[in-house]
Design a protein around this motif. Structure first.
Motif, PDB file in Angstrom:
ATOM      1  N   PHE A   1       0.822  -1.208   0.000  1.00 48.87           N
ATOM      2  CA  PHE A   1       0.000   0.000   0.000  1.00 48.87           C
ATOM      3  C   PHE A   1       0.856   1.257   0.000  1.00 48.87           C
ATOM      4  CE2 PHE A   1      -3.463  -2.594   2.272  1.00 48.87           C
ATOM      5  CZ  PHE A   1      -3.964  -3.009   1.042  1.00 48.87           C
ATOM      6  N   SER A   2       1.992   1.201   0.680  1.00 50.50           N
ATOM      7  CA  SER A   2       2.868   2.370   0.716  1.00 50.50           C
ATOM      8  C   SER A   2       3.449   2.680  -0.652  1.00 50.50           C
ATOM      9  CB  SER A   2       4.006   2.148   1.719  1.00 50.50           C
ATOM     10  OG  SER A   2       4.867   1.105   1.301  1.00 50.50           O
ATOM     11  N   CYS A   3       3.448   1.672  -1.540  1.00 50.29           N
ATOM     12  CA  CYS A   3       3.915   1.896  -2.916  1.00 50.29           C
ATOM     13  C   CYS A   3       2.854   2.600  -3.754  1.00 50.29           C
ATOM     14  CB  CYS A   3       4.276   0.571  -3.581  1.00 50.29           C
ATOM     15  SG  CYS A   3       5.646  -0.292  -2.782  1.00 50.29           S
ATOM     16  N   GLY A   4       1.601   2.497  -3.321  1.00 49.23           N
ATOM     17  CA  GLY A   4       0.518   3.135  -4.069  1.00 49.23           C
ATOM     18  C   GLY A   4       0.075   4.410  -3.382  1.00 49.23           C
ATOM     19  N   LEU A   5      -1.235   4.483  -3.094  1.00 49.81           N
ATOM     20  CA  LEU A   5      -1.751   5.677  -2.418  1.00 49.81           C
ATOM     21  C   LEU A   5      -2.875   5.298  -1.478  1.00 49.81           C
ATOM     22  CD1 LEU A   5      -1.543   8.874  -2.407  1.00 49.81           C
ATOM     23  CD2 LEU A   5      -3.653   8.790  -3.706  1.00 49.81           C
TER      24      LEU A   5
END
Length: 470
Positions: free
Chosen positions: A286-290
């Motif tokens: 999730f930290s790679c996305g938003l």
């Protein structure tokens, strides 16, 4: 011949009347007016008094109407509505029904409304995305509480799976428009990329499908199906709290889609940090996305939403009534829609105009009105007690860490629990401007996403509010 067609329509109404309550029949079916029936195309045209009535019939009674028409006309009738869009200028619009063909009977309405399992959609081009076509970006009104998530959603729809916002995690309280936004992304993607396999599914349905697949010894087929999806939208993922096997299977599907660059959108009523079933590796993903929060709309956004609905549906609601509804809807889009639906129903049943008296009557039944709303003073008093500081400390220009934290939390809670604009909140908390309030709220929101202890701390303060008011 025209008269006999009218008689067939009357018989259709008689069949419907036998399968609904008298009140429902008088409210939704009695106002329908027979226009004409074309035998060559088996097309029936009926007039409905407003777009609201048309939408409600399509949503609630389309299967029942389809069965009654087939029984009466002895043909697979194409139902078309002539919708009255502007009574003052006698403007209408013809809209064809989306009803499914070959409805077997009244009981088939229940079966037809049931969402088909994804395993029934073995052929890729036959996949039903399960999207509500009415939930679009056009009627997702922008405001301060949803500007960022809406903008990100538009970007994802333009470049699904190729933007930096994958996965996209949307969270927020009930009634703030999370499902609408997620659906709007899917609808827009299907519009721009018809070949893409888009699927909206609730977490509960996903769990039911997985359980059925286990029972039928077809888990591999279940997984293989989901691995063919280009855009996967899963709603209400907080419901997987006790579904360990479902979560494990979803992780497997998630990883596969993520590695292939497929777009994943998850919707929840709380941030990922509050979902105990989430593994660390998923939080890392999730930290790679938003992660984007949708807040409850303020009064002005509620007014804008109501005005847009009135324009879209041809409703005539006085300005003072719109403002009154917006004030008491408690920042919930769902409450807004419920009040408007109730107003329209009362107006149709009693053949009365929508005015303030009717609005007050409906509000009492449809919305839980808070007779003791929180004030800035209530918030400041509780925060000061919690952090052992004074209100003068919060009002001051001091950058001492405890004072800054108490000040930011006070502004955040004031925005969350009061209906005041940010400029007014700033004035009441030390004479700050609106940009300071926005910065403070953003800082608190970002910390809530990553700090579980801080989440518990805020919950403790909010619990104090409830105890003092009980």
């Amino acid at each position: 011949m025209q008269q006999s067609h009218k008689a067939l329509w009357d018989n259709c109404l008689r069949l419907i009347r036998q399968n609904v309550t008298e009140q429902i029949f008088k409210t939704w079916f009695e106002p329908l007016v027979f226009e004409k029936y074309d035998e060559a195309t088996a097309t029936l045209l009926v007039q409905v008094p407003s777009p609201y009535v048309y939408e409600y019939l399509e949503q609630q009674f389309v299967q029942l109407m389809g069965w009654a028409l087939t029984q009466s006309f002895k043909a697979n009738v194409v139902l078309t509505y002539r919708v009255m869009t502007d009574k003052s200028h006698n403007l209408t619009q013809d809209v064809e029904s989306d009803r499914p063909a070959d409805i077997e009977g009244p009981q088939a309405a229940t079966r037809a409304n049931k969402t088909p399992t994804v395993l029934d959609a073995a052929v890729p081009q036959d996949l039903n995305p399960q999207l509500d076509p009415r939930k679009t970006f056009e009627n997702f009104i922008e405001g301060d509480s949803n500007k960022l998530p809406r903008t990100i959603g538009l970007s994802i729809a333009e470049y699904p799976g190729k933007s930096a916002f994958n996965p996209f995690f949307i969270f927020g309280p009930s009634g703030c428009g999370k499902t609408h936004l997620a659906t709007a992304i899917g609808v827009q993607i299907k519009k721009m990329y018809p070949q893409k396999r888009v699927l909206y599914v609730s977490a509960r349905l996903f769990q039911v499908q997985y359980t059925d697949a286990q029972r039928q010894n077809s888990v591999n087929d279940f997984i293989n199906f989901y691995q063919t999806i280009d855009v996967l939208i899963v709603d209400d993922v907080q419901e997987w709290a006790t579904a360990e096997k479902t979560v494990a299977t979803f992780f497997y599907i998630f990883d596969h889609l993520f590695r292939l660059g497929k777009q994943i959108i998850l919707v929840s009523d709380r941030p990922p940090v509050d979902l105990d079933w989430l593994k660390d590796r998923m939080l890392t993903r999730f930290s790679c996305g938003l992660i984007a929060e949708l807040e409850k709309p303020n009064v002005q956004l509620c007014i804008d939403i109501l005005r847009s609905k009135c324009r879209r549906d041809g409703l005539k609601i006085p300005a003072d009534v719109i403002e009154y509804i917006a004030q008491y809807a408690n920042g919930s889009v769902r409450d807004l829609e419920g009040v408007v639906n109730s107003l329209m129903a009362y107006s149709i049943v009693y053949n009365s105009n929508i005015d303030m008296r009717l609005a007050e009557r409906v509000i009492k039944r449809a919305v839980k009105v808070d007779n003791h709303p929180l004030t800035i003073d209530d918030i400041l008093e509780t925060v000061c007690q919690h952090y052992n500081v004074t209100q003068q400390n919060i009002y001051s220009k001091s950058r001492k860490r405890d004072y800054v934290l108490a000040r930011q939390i006070s502004m955040y809670l004031a925005q969350k629990f009061t209906k005041m604009p940010t400029s007014r909140i700033g004035q009441l908390i030390g004479g700050r401007d609106h940009s300071t309030v926005i910065h403070s709220c953003t800082a608190i929101e970002q910390r809530l996403k990553v700090d579980k202890l801080f989440v518990e701390e805020l919950k403790s303060i909010e619990t104090s509010f409830k105890l003092k008011r009980s």
